[in-house]
Scaffold this motif. Sequence first.
Motif, PDB file in Angstrom:
ATOM      1  N   LEU A   1     -29.282  33.096   2.480  1.00 38.59           N
ATOM      2  CA  LEU A   1     -29.192  32.560   3.836  1.00 38.59           C
ATOM      3  C   LEU A   1     -28.299  33.458   4.679  1.00 38.59           C
ATOM      4  O   LEU A   1     -27.420  34.143   4.159  1.00 38.59           O
ATOM      5  CB  LEU A   1     -28.614  31.139   3.816  1.00 38.59           C
ATOM      6  N   GLU A   2     -28.514  33.426   5.974  1.00 38.55           N
ATOM      7  CA  GLU A   2     -27.691  34.231   6.876  1.00 38.55           C
ATOM      8  C   GLU A   2     -26.270  33.669   6.911  1.00 38.55           C
ATOM      9  O   GLU A   2     -26.072  32.456   6.974  1.00 38.55           O
ATOM     10  CB  GLU A   2     -28.285  34.203   8.282  1.00 38.55           C
ATOM     11  N   PRO A   3     -25.255  34.520   6.887  1.00 36.12           N
ATOM     12  CA  PRO A   3     -23.872  34.039   6.997  1.00 36.12           C
ATOM     13  C   PRO A   3     -23.620  33.382   8.353  1.00 36.12           C
ATOM     14  O   PRO A   3     -24.277  33.702   9.348  1.00 36.12           O
ATOM     15  CB  PRO A   3     -23.039  35.320   6.852  1.00 36.12           C
ATOM     16  N   TYR A   4     -22.699  32.450   8.363  1.00 36.16           N
ATOM     17  CA  TYR A   4     -22.248  31.823   9.599  1.00 36.16           C
ATOM     18  C   TYR A   4     -20.724  31.707   9.508  1.00 36.16           C
ATOM     19  O   TYR A   4     -20.150  31.838   8.413  1.00 36.16           O
ATOM     20  CB  TYR A   4     -22.901  30.442   9.781  1.00 36.16           C
TER      21      TYR A   4
ATOM     22  N   TYR B   1     -29.894  27.061  13.513  1.00 35.78           N
ATOM     23  CA  TYR B   1     -29.639  27.882  12.326  1.00 35.78           C
ATOM     24  C   TYR B   1     -30.601  27.500  11.197  1.00 35.78           C
ATOM     25  O   TYR B   1     -31.226  28.368  10.573  1.00 35.78           O
ATOM     26  CB  TYR B   1     -28.185  27.708  11.871  1.00 35.78           C
TER      27      TYR B   1
ATOM     28  N   PRO C   1     -21.654  31.206   0.141  1.00 42.13           N
ATOM     29  CA  PRO C   1     -22.975  30.588   0.312  1.00 42.13           C
ATOM     30  C   PRO C   1     -23.124  29.324  -0.529  1.00 42.13           C
ATOM     31  O   PRO C   1     -22.237  28.971  -1.319  1.00 42.13           O
ATOM     32  CB  PRO C   1     -23.922  31.683  -0.186  1.00 42.13           C
TER      33      PRO C   1
ATOM     34  N   ASN D   1     -34.172  28.624  11.607  1.00 40.95           N
ATOM     35  CA  ASN D   1     -34.373  30.072  11.620  1.00 40.95           C
ATOM     36  C   ASN D   1     -34.220  30.754  10.259  1.00 40.95           C
ATOM     37  O   ASN D   1     -34.382  31.976  10.162  1.00 40.95           O
ATOM     38  CB  ASN D   1     -33.415  30.728  12.619  1.00 40.95           C
ATOM     39  N   GLN D   2     -33.897  29.978   9.216  1.00 40.34           N
ATOM     40  CA  GLN D   2     -33.724  30.594   7.898  1.00 40.34           C
ATOM     41  C   GLN D   2     -35.069  30.868   7.232  1.00 40.34           C
ATOM     42  O   GLN D   2     -35.981  30.032   7.277  1.00 40.34           O
ATOM     43  CB  GLN D   2     -32.884  29.695   6.987  1.00 40.34           C
ATOM     44  N   SER D   3     -35.200  32.041   6.635  1.00 42.23           N
ATOM     45  CA  SER D   3     -36.425  32.402   5.894  1.00 42.23           C
ATOM     46  C   SER D   3     -36.267  31.975   4.439  1.00 42.23           C
ATOM     47  O   SER D   3     -35.527  32.617   3.686  1.00 42.23           O
ATOM     48  CB  SER D   3     -36.658  33.911   5.984  1.00 42.23           C
TER      49      SER D   3
END
Length: 207
Positions: free
Chosen positions: A163-166, A196, A178, A199-201
């Motif tokens: 997942l993209e970091p936030y 968010y 994560p 938008n996660q793949s």
Amino acid sequence: MLHPTYFPNVASFAAMVQNDVVWEAEDNFQKQTYRNRCYICTDKGKHMLNIPIKHVGGDEGRQKYADVEMDNSYPWKKQHWRTLETAYRTSPFFEFYEDEIRPLYEGTDTSLYEFNLKTIEVVGNCIGVELPAAKTEKFQMEPTELLDTRFLVEAKRKGKIPLEPYPQVFEERHGFIPDLSILDLLFNEGTNALAYLKNQSLHLSHA
């Protein structure tokens, strides 16, 4: 097909937001899964919140997940809420959502399964998305009509979904961590959490 878990991790919640979900309701309870635990980040790093359950002995050692009761003789709710307060009081959105989250730790719920569904519903309300209520009516080892993502319940599964970091509260101290509970995303990202998640793949069919 998903398991309802205790304040699910971010990947599981992204799966809920991006898909029509049917809850697995006919399987047996298994230990060391997200069914009765979640992970948050404290000043000391990744930290597990574990819900104690009442164990059935003898020949009935195996029990259906939907029949499992939480062991409320232990003050776990008070302990979990105190830990969440300590960990996230300085996060950007803790005060914004605490009035929605706190009542979950003040009730007299006994069913683990129903309590988990309630945690999911409350977070859904916080981020402004209505989550499904459909449940399975029979156990299927290999579902034919549903994408089987029950593996997301496995807390120790290798090959996590990236997942993209936030931004996180203690990121300067521990770096990005994560696979944390949706509460971590909610308290840190707040009103941006839904965008968010959408938008996660995930690529669940290949996970």
